[in-house]
Design a protein around this motif. Structure first.
Motif, PDB file in Angstrom:
ATOM      1  N   GLN A 272       0.925  -0.700  -0.155  1.00 26.30           N
ATOM      2  CA  GLN A 272      -0.130   0.110  -0.152  1.00 26.30           C
ATOM      3  C   GLN A 272       0.820   1.147  -0.107  1.00 26.30           C
ATOM      4  O   GLN A 272       0.762   2.474  -0.829  1.00 26.30           O
ATOM      5  CB  GLN A 272      -0.723  -0.262   1.234  1.00 26.30           C
ATOM      6  CG  GLN A 272      -2.055  -1.043   1.363  1.00 26.30           C
ATOM      7  CD  GLN A 272      -1.603  -2.501   1.985  1.00 26.30           C
ATOM      8  OE1 GLN A 272      -0.492  -2.563   2.119  1.00 26.30           O
ATOM      9  NE2 GLN A 272      -2.495  -3.252   2.861  1.00 26.30           N
ATOM     10  N   ARG A 273       1.984   0.960   0.885  1.00 30.76           N
ATOM     11  CA  ARG A 273       2.818   1.771   1.546  1.00 30.76           C
ATOM     12  C   ARG A 273       3.446   2.632  -0.289  1.00 30.76           C
ATOM     13  O   ARG A 273       3.281   3.605  -0.549  1.00 30.76           O
ATOM     14  CB  ARG A 273       3.536   2.863   2.187  1.00 30.76           C
ATOM     15  CG  ARG A 273       4.640   3.267   2.457  1.00 30.76           C
ATOM     16  CD  ARG A 273       5.167   3.871   3.813  1.00 30.76           C
ATOM     17  NE  ARG A 273       5.811   4.542   4.210  1.00 30.76           N
ATOM     18  CZ  ARG A 273       6.166   5.156   4.936  1.00 30.76           C
ATOM     19  NH1 ARG A 273       5.481   4.781   6.185  1.00 30.76           N
ATOM     20  NH2 ARG A 273       7.001   5.701   5.632  1.00 30.76           N
ATOM     21  N   LYS A 274       3.956   1.553  -0.577  1.00 29.37           N
ATOM     22  CA  LYS A 274       4.587   1.507  -2.139  1.00 29.37           C
ATOM     23  C   LYS A 274       3.870   1.922  -3.457  1.00 29.37           C
ATOM     24  O   LYS A 274       4.397   3.450  -4.601  1.00 29.37           O
ATOM     25  CB  LYS A 274       4.957   0.127  -2.787  1.00 29.37           C
ATOM     26  CG  LYS A 274       6.476   0.317  -1.987  1.00 29.37           C
ATOM     27  CD  LYS A 274       7.003  -1.282  -2.568  1.00 29.37           C
ATOM     28  CE  LYS A 274       8.190  -2.244  -1.793  1.00 29.37           C
ATOM     29  NZ  LYS A 274       7.906  -3.465  -2.244  1.00 29.37           N
ATOM     30  N   ALA A 275       3.048   1.572  -2.788  1.00 26.06           N
ATOM     31  CA  ALA A 275       1.636   2.137  -4.226  1.00 26.06           C
ATOM     32  C   ALA A 275       1.627   4.072  -4.142  1.00 26.06           C
ATOM     33  O   ALA A 275       1.173   4.418  -5.305  1.00 26.06           O
ATOM     34  CB  ALA A 275       0.174   1.526  -4.091  1.00 26.06           C
ATOM     35  N   ILE A 276       0.933   4.277  -3.147  1.00 31.59           N
ATOM     36  CA  ILE A 276       0.973   5.519  -2.436  1.00 31.59           C
ATOM     37  C   ILE A 276       2.446   6.289  -2.806  1.00 31.59           C
ATOM     38  O   ILE A 276       2.062   7.774  -3.261  1.00 31.59           O
ATOM     39  CB  ILE A 276       0.458   5.698  -1.235  1.00 31.59           C
ATOM     40  CG1 ILE A 276      -0.958   5.363  -1.054  1.00 31.59           C
ATOM     41  CG2 ILE A 276       0.920   6.745  -0.714  1.00 31.59           C
ATOM     42  CD1 ILE A 276      -1.196   4.481   0.919  1.00 31.59           C
TER      43      ILE A 276
ATOM     44  N   ASP B 160      -2.053  -0.252  -8.134  1.00 31.77           N
ATOM     45  CA  ASP B 160      -1.317  -0.918  -7.748  1.00 31.77           C
ATOM     46  C   ASP B 160      -1.582  -2.304  -6.821  1.00 31.77           C
ATOM     47  O   ASP B 160      -1.996  -2.975  -6.716  1.00 31.77           O
ATOM     48  CB  ASP B 160       0.592  -0.298  -8.021  1.00 31.77           C
ATOM     49  CG  ASP B 160       0.476   0.385  -8.553  1.00 31.77           C
ATOM     50  OD1 ASP B 160       1.004  -0.084  -9.768  1.00 31.77           O
ATOM     51  OD2 ASP B 160       1.174   1.119  -7.954  1.00 31.77           O
ATOM     52  N   VAL B 161      -2.416  -1.741  -6.450  1.00 29.04           N
ATOM     53  CA  VAL B 161      -3.439  -2.041  -5.109  1.00 29.04           C
ATOM     54  C   VAL B 161      -4.747  -2.075  -5.080  1.00 29.04           C
ATOM     55  O   VAL B 161      -5.321  -0.650  -4.777  1.00 29.04           O
ATOM     56  CB  VAL B 161      -2.786  -1.741  -3.516  1.00 29.04           C
ATOM     57  CG1 VAL B 161      -3.007  -2.713  -3.103  1.00 29.04           C
ATOM     58  CG2 VAL B 161      -1.132  -1.572  -4.051  1.00 29.04           C
ATOM     59  N   PRO B 162      -5.300  -2.379  -5.964  1.00 30.50           N
ATOM     60  CA  PRO B 162      -6.256  -2.302  -5.894  1.00 30.50           C
ATOM     61  C   PRO B 162      -7.676  -2.298  -5.513  1.00 30.50           C
ATOM     62  O   PRO B 162      -9.020  -2.281  -4.383  1.00 30.50           O
ATOM     63  CB  PRO B 162      -7.364  -3.561  -7.529  1.00 30.50           C
ATOM     64  CG  PRO B 162      -6.404  -4.086  -7.889  1.00 30.50           C
ATOM     65  CD  PRO B 162      -4.953  -4.216  -6.582  1.00 30.50           C
ATOM     66  N   ALA B 163      -7.677  -3.427  -4.235  1.00 26.40           N
ATOM     67  CA  ALA B 163      -8.300  -3.421  -2.985  1.00 26.40           C
ATOM     68  C   ALA B 163      -8.061  -2.141  -2.236  1.00 26.40           C
ATOM     69  O   ALA B 163      -8.678  -2.411  -0.554  1.00 26.40           O
ATOM     70  CB  ALA B 163      -8.046  -4.669  -2.245  1.00 26.40           C
ATOM     71  N   LEU B 164      -7.739  -1.236  -1.869  1.00 23.67           N
ATOM     72  CA  LEU B 164      -7.068   0.095  -0.966  1.00 23.67           C
ATOM     73  C   LEU B 164      -8.410   0.644  -1.322  1.00 23.67           C
ATOM     74  O   LEU B 164      -9.331   0.772  -1.759  1.00 23.67           O
ATOM     75  CB  LEU B 164      -5.691   0.469  -1.806  1.00 23.67           C
ATOM     76  CG  LEU B 164      -4.982   1.790  -1.034  1.00 23.67           C
ATOM     77  CD1 LEU B 164      -4.541   0.964  -0.381  1.00 23.67           C
ATOM     78  CD2 LEU B 164      -4.044   2.423  -2.224  1.00 23.67           C
ATOM     79  N   ASN B 165      -8.224   0.893  -0.018  1.00 20.68           N
ATOM     80  CA  ASN B 165      -9.749   1.943   0.785  1.00 20.68           C
ATOM     81  C   ASN B 165      -8.919   3.472   0.905  1.00 20.68           C
ATOM     82  O   ASN B 165      -7.486   3.260   1.878  1.00 20.68           O
ATOM     83  CB  ASN B 165     -10.615   0.998   1.611  1.00 20.68           C
ATOM     84  CG  ASN B 165      -9.955   0.602   2.479  1.00 20.68           C
ATOM     85  OD1 ASN B 165      -9.497   2.109   3.704  1.00 20.68           O
ATOM     86  ND2 ASN B 165     -10.143  -0.455   2.683  1.00 20.68           N
TER      87      ASN B 165
END
Ligand SMILES: [Zn+2]
Ligand SMILES: [Zn+2]
Length: 125
Positions: free
Chosen positions: A7-11, A34-39
């Protein structure tokens, strides 16, 4: 070396590719590639950690929720442009001279903030 979650990498990637201040929603939209499940809750939590780690810096515009920019960008004196249509915020290069001339006699200036408002290139057309 701190643990890097996906998550942090994608952000982080979202910040680097945008190269402008981002709102939590804009970060969510970009990082979801990158992280489809991110909310949004995870985005807020991660942003808080990144602020604590001095990796990003909040960008405050009057009356608006904070956006964030990379610390490396925040360290350079710069100002912002806000688009009135898409509400995106962009970095401006440079500054203006002569602000001290605006001061009443006897006053001393310790800082300044400048925000330009208008339409970005995409929204203008
Ligand atoms: Zn725009
Ligand atoms: Zn300035």
């Amino acid at each position: 070396m701190q643990r890097q979650t996906p998550q942090r990498k994608a952000i982080e990637a979202a910040f680097h590719s945008a190269a402008r201040p981002l709102s939590p929603q804009e970060i969510l939209d970009a990082a979801r590639k990158d992280v489809p499940a991110l909310n949004l809750a995870t985005v807020y939590r991660t942003l808080k950690r990144m602020v604590d780690d001095r990796e990003i810096h909040p960008v405050e515009l009057p009356g608006e929720a904070a956006r964030y920019e990379l610390q490396s960008a925040a360290e350079y004196h710069h100002h912002h442009f806000r688009c009135g249509k898409c509400r995106a915020v962009f970095d401006l290069k440079g500054c203006v001279n002569g602000l001290k001339k605006l001061l009443p006699s006897g006053f001393r200036m310790t800082g300044h903030d400048i925000i330009l408002y208008g339409l970005c290139k995409t929204c203008r057309t």
